[in-house]
Design an enzyme around this catalytic site. Sequence first.
Site, PDB file in Angstrom:
ATOM      1  CB  SER A  13      -0.914   0.015   1.229  1.00 21.05           C
ATOM      2  OG  SER A  13      -1.562   1.274   1.333  1.00 21.05           O
ATOM      3  CG  HIS A  36      -3.991  -1.448  -1.797  1.00 16.31           C
ATOM      4  ND1 HIS A  36      -5.039  -2.231  -2.229  1.00 16.31           N
ATOM      5  CD2 HIS A  36      -4.488  -0.644  -0.824  1.00 16.31           C
ATOM      6  CE1 HIS A  36      -6.126  -1.925  -1.527  1.00 16.31           C
ATOM      7  NE2 HIS A  36      -5.819  -0.961  -0.683  1.00 16.31           N
ATOM      8  CG  ASP A  38      -5.245   2.671   0.757  1.00 14.07           C
ATOM      9  OD1 ASP A  38      -6.200   1.882   0.703  1.00 14.07           O
ATOM     10  OD2 ASP A  38      -4.127   2.356   1.193  1.00 14.07           O
ATOM     11  CG  MET A  40      -8.575   7.358   2.007  1.00 14.70           C
ATOM     12  SD  MET A  40      -7.849   7.296   3.663  1.00 14.70           S
ATOM     13  CE  MET A  40      -6.818   5.835   3.533  1.00 14.70           C
ATOM     14  CG  HIS A  69      -9.585   0.304  -0.745  1.00 12.24           C
ATOM     15  ND1 HIS A  69      -9.112   0.089   0.534  1.00 12.24           N
ATOM     16  CD2 HIS A  69     -10.939   0.340  -0.635  1.00 12.24           C
ATOM     17  CE1 HIS A  69     -10.128  -0.010   1.361  1.00 12.24           C
ATOM     18  NE2 HIS A  69     -11.246   0.157   0.677  1.00 12.24           N
ATOM     19  CG  MET A  71     -11.497   3.463   1.749  1.00 18.92           C
ATOM     20  SD  MET A  71     -10.046   3.346   2.839  1.00 18.92           S
ATOM     21  CE  MET A  71      -8.734   3.403   1.601  1.00 18.92           C
ATOM     22  CG  MET A 140     -12.063  -2.546   4.746  1.00 17.98           C
ATOM     23  SD  MET A 140     -10.458  -2.125   4.026  1.00 17.98           S
ATOM     24  CE  MET A 140      -9.746  -1.088   5.318  1.00 17.98           C
ATOM     25  N   GLY A 145      -9.461   4.309   6.646  1.00 20.76           N
ATOM     26  CA  GLY A 145      -9.199   5.725   6.841  1.00 20.76           C
ATOM     27  C   GLY A 145      -7.752   6.069   7.127  1.00 20.76           C
ATOM     28  CG  PHE A 146      -6.245   7.513   9.701  1.00 22.43           C
ATOM     29  CD1 PHE A 146      -5.508   8.655   9.368  1.00 22.43           C
ATOM     30  CD2 PHE A 146      -7.571   7.657  10.060  1.00 22.43           C
ATOM     31  CE1 PHE A 146      -6.094   9.912   9.411  1.00 22.43           C
ATOM     32  CE2 PHE A 146      -8.168   8.912  10.111  1.00 22.43           C
ATOM     33  CZ  PHE A 146      -7.426  10.047   9.780  1.00 22.43           C
ATOM     34  CG  ASP A 178      -6.373  -2.600   3.124  1.00 21.12           C
ATOM     35  OD1 ASP A 178      -5.363  -2.391   3.821  1.00 21.12           O
ATOM     36  OD2 ASP A 178      -6.864  -1.734   2.375  1.00 21.12           O
ATOM     37  CB  SER A 201       3.695   0.154   8.312  1.00 21.25           C
ATOM     38  OG  SER A 201       2.771  -0.711   8.949  1.00 21.25           O
TER      39      SER A 201
END
Length: 234
Positions: A13, A36, A38, A40, A69, A71, A140, A145-146, A178, A201
Amino acid sequence: MLNTEDMAQINPSILSADFARLAEEARAVAGADWLHVDVMDNHFVPNLTLGLPVVESLRKATDTPLDCHLMIEDPDRWAPAYAEAGAGSVTFHAEAATAPIRLAREIRAQGARASMALRPATPIEPFEDLLPELDMILVMTVEPGFGGQAFLDVTLPKIRRTRELIDRHGLPLWLQVDGGVSAATIERCAEAGADVFVAGSAVYGAEDPEAAVRGLREQAERAAAAARGGSAAG
């Protein structure tokens, strides 16, 4: 792509990457199955990240296919544009989509794989009849969100139930997880039936991201093989 009965897919990610060096960060995980992304909008989730221009730029900067993805609110309007921009897989949230079947078909019509995501508290069972319209389900394992959140063990039974539904209908769906996926948690996810793993991470926080991808894939494949062997013996 890959035969996921035998091989686990690792999707680093870029939420955990250095945004000032995204092209380099993408190349640092060239051995990954997907990258990946993200997206948002600060409405569906309380965070603001990347959008279409970055996806278009990344598509030119890497040969690794993009797994987007979303969101975001109103994915019915925006999701097909990500497929058009070059994403190989586009995931929308069940909680945000108004017409998920139509949306999945529109994404597929643009040449991308269609995927639907579920928040940790959203059950899979109400969406059973929708599964044939999809190429992947994302469970999920943290609240979206984070990045950097701790893995939620409470999601493991849902991963198992999702795998059971996929197998019961004989569908070629990928099952992605994820959130908090790391060397400490990936084996539990693989044993529960996941075959596509988003890791942030755990990859980009490692000294050697490429080696981290290989290590996570090996762990997942060993755990999945052991789980299959155990169920066959039973």
